[in-house]
Design a protein around this motif. Sequence first.
Motif, PDB file in Angstrom:
ATOM      1  N   THR A  75       0.827  -1.197   0.000  1.00 59.38           N
ATOM      2  CA  THR A  75       0.000   0.000   0.000  1.00 59.38           C
ATOM      3  C   THR A  75       0.862   1.249   0.000  1.00 59.38           C
ATOM      4  N   THR A  76       0.437   2.242  -0.776  1.00 58.62           N
ATOM      5  CA  THR A  76       1.078   3.554  -0.780  1.00 58.62           C
ATOM      6  C   THR A  76       0.067   4.584  -0.322  1.00 58.62           C
ATOM      7  N   VAL A  77       0.466   5.402   0.647  1.00 64.66           N
ATOM      8  CA  VAL A  77      -0.390   6.438   1.200  1.00 64.66           C
ATOM      9  C   VAL A  77       0.243   7.792   0.920  1.00 64.66           C
ATOM     10  N   LEU A  78      -0.550   8.698   0.368  1.00 63.82           N
ATOM     11  CA  LEU A  78      -0.110  10.064   0.099  1.00 63.82           C
ATOM     12  C   LEU A  78      -0.608  10.961   1.227  1.00 63.82           C
ATOM     13  N   PRO A 130       0.302   0.941   9.079  1.00 65.24           N
ATOM     14  CA  PRO A 130       1.625   0.737   9.688  1.00 65.24           C
ATOM     15  C   PRO A 130       2.676   0.156   8.751  1.00 65.24           C
ATOM     16  N   ASP A 131       2.264  -0.535   7.698  1.00 66.80           N
ATOM     17  CA  ASP A 131       3.234  -1.153   6.798  1.00 66.80           C
ATOM     18  C   ASP A 131       3.305  -0.468   5.441  1.00 66.80           C
ATOM     19  N   ALA A 132       2.637   0.658   5.298  1.00 68.76           N
ATOM     20  CA  ALA A 132       2.543   1.314   3.994  1.00 68.76           C
ATOM     21  C   ALA A 132       3.770   2.162   3.684  1.00 68.76           C
ATOM     22  N   ARG A 133       3.988   2.319   2.410  1.00 66.75           N
ATOM     23  CA  ARG A 133       4.925   3.328   1.900  1.00 66.75           C
ATOM     24  C   ARG A 133       4.202   4.667   2.022  1.00 66.75           C
ATOM     25  N   ASN A 175       8.471   8.486  15.020  1.00 73.61           N
ATOM     26  CA  ASN A 175       7.533   7.365  15.033  1.00 73.61           C
ATOM     27  C   ASN A 175       8.162   6.087  14.486  1.00 73.61           C
ATOM     28  N   GLY A 176       9.482   6.108  14.314  1.00 72.09           N
ATOM     29  CA  GLY A 176      10.169   4.929  13.808  1.00 72.09           C
ATOM     30  C   GLY A 176       9.845   4.610  12.361  1.00 72.09           C
ATOM     31  N   ARG A 177       9.499   5.622  11.584  1.00 69.06           N
ATOM     32  CA  ARG A 177       9.101   5.426  10.193  1.00 69.06           C
ATOM     33  C   ARG A 177      10.006   6.239   9.268  1.00 69.06           C
ATOM     34  N   ALA A 178      10.037   5.816   8.049  1.00 69.24           N
ATOM     35  CA  ALA A 178      10.714   6.578   6.998  1.00 69.24           C
ATOM     36  C   ALA A 178       9.643   7.021   6.022  1.00 69.24           C
ATOM     37  N   VAL A 179       9.821   8.191   5.433  1.00 72.52           N
ATOM     38  CA  VAL A 179       8.877   8.684   4.444  1.00 72.52           C
ATOM     39  C   VAL A 179       9.645   9.188   3.229  1.00 72.52           C
ATOM     40  N   GLU A 180       8.968   9.182   2.106  1.00 72.45           N
ATOM     41  CA  GLU A 180       9.473   9.852   0.917  1.00 72.45           C
ATOM     42  C   GLU A 180       8.850  11.237   0.921  1.00 72.45           C
ATOM     43  N   THR A 181       9.597  12.243   0.484  1.00 68.77           N
ATOM     44  CA  THR A 181       9.042  13.591   0.441  1.00 68.77           C
ATOM     45  C   THR A 181       9.169  14.157  -0.956  1.00 68.77           C
ATOM     46  N   GLU A 182       8.222  15.044  -1.270  1.00 65.98           N
ATOM     47  CA  GLU A 182       8.235  15.695  -2.575  1.00 65.98           C
ATOM     48  C   GLU A 182       7.709  17.117  -2.436  1.00 65.98           C
ATOM     49  N   LEU A 183       8.400  18.041  -3.081  1.00 63.62           N
ATOM     50  CA  LEU A 183       8.015  19.446  -3.112  1.00 63.62           C
ATOM     51  C   LEU A 183       7.652  19.774  -4.557  1.00 63.62           C
ATOM     52  N   ASP A 195      -1.139  16.020  12.355  1.00 62.86           N
ATOM     53  CA  ASP A 195      -2.046  14.984  12.862  1.00 62.86           C
ATOM     54  C   ASP A 195      -2.369  13.965  11.773  1.00 62.86           C
ATOM     55  N   ALA A 196      -2.510  14.436  10.539  1.00 67.11           N
ATOM     56  CA  ALA A 196      -2.806  13.534   9.416  1.00 67.11           C
ATOM     57  C   ALA A 196      -1.651  12.569   9.194  1.00 67.11           C
ATOM     58  N   LEU A 197      -0.416  13.056   9.291  1.00 63.65           N
ATOM     59  CA  LEU A 197       0.738  12.178   9.112  1.00 63.65           C
ATOM     60  C   LEU A 197       0.782  11.127  10.219  1.00 63.65           C
ATOM     61  N   ALA A 198       0.547  11.545  11.444  1.00 64.93           N
ATOM     62  CA  ALA A 198       0.517  10.587  12.559  1.00 64.93           C
ATOM     63  C   ALA A 198      -0.602   9.563  12.357  1.00 64.93           C
ATOM     64  N   GLU A 199      -1.739  10.023  11.869  1.00 70.26           N
ATOM     65  CA  GLU A 199      -2.871   9.124  11.614  1.00 70.26           C
ATOM     66  C   GLU A 199      -2.535   8.131  10.498  1.00 70.26           C
ATOM     67  N   ALA A 200      -1.836   8.592   9.486  1.00 68.20           N
ATOM     68  CA  ALA A 200      -1.429   7.697   8.393  1.00 68.20           C
ATOM     69  C   ALA A 200      -0.531   6.585   8.930  1.00 68.20           C
TER      70      ALA A 200
END
Length: 135
Positions: free
Chosen positions: A3-6, A27-30, A72-80, A17-22
């Motif tokens: 799963t990929t979540v934007l 929990p296993d999503a990109r 939160n022990g997570r990695a994220v991809e970022t885009e501007l 709050d939205a990022l924390a909720e995601a």
Amino acid sequence: MGTTVLVPVDGSSQSDDALAEAFELFPDARVVVLHVVQVTRIPSDPEVSPYELARAEGEAILEEARELAAANGRAVETELVEGNAPRTIVEAIDDHDADHVVMGSTGRSGLSRVVLGSVAEAVTRRSPVSVTIVR
């Protein structure tokens, strides 16, 4: 592929709050964190262009998102990306093959909502995937 979540972010507490909720909901999503650069104010320093200011603020917002993810022990991809926020977010859904969008609500009401609209509302109407709006 999983799963990929934007998660579009704008520096507000609702987008944090939205990022924390995601992270909690998926929990296993990109997770792809997106900030759309929009020039909304004139810098006080005439040597700095409004676009440069907006990009710098966007980079700072994305850095905060990376720090929140790390906490939160997570990695994220970022885009501007530069553009109209609702349109750019919907395009990013396809670009990243996202399965879900989690975004904050800015809580506009009354005349400002009628005149300016709501990015979350516009994305929800146009999105080809489910959208969770966090208040």
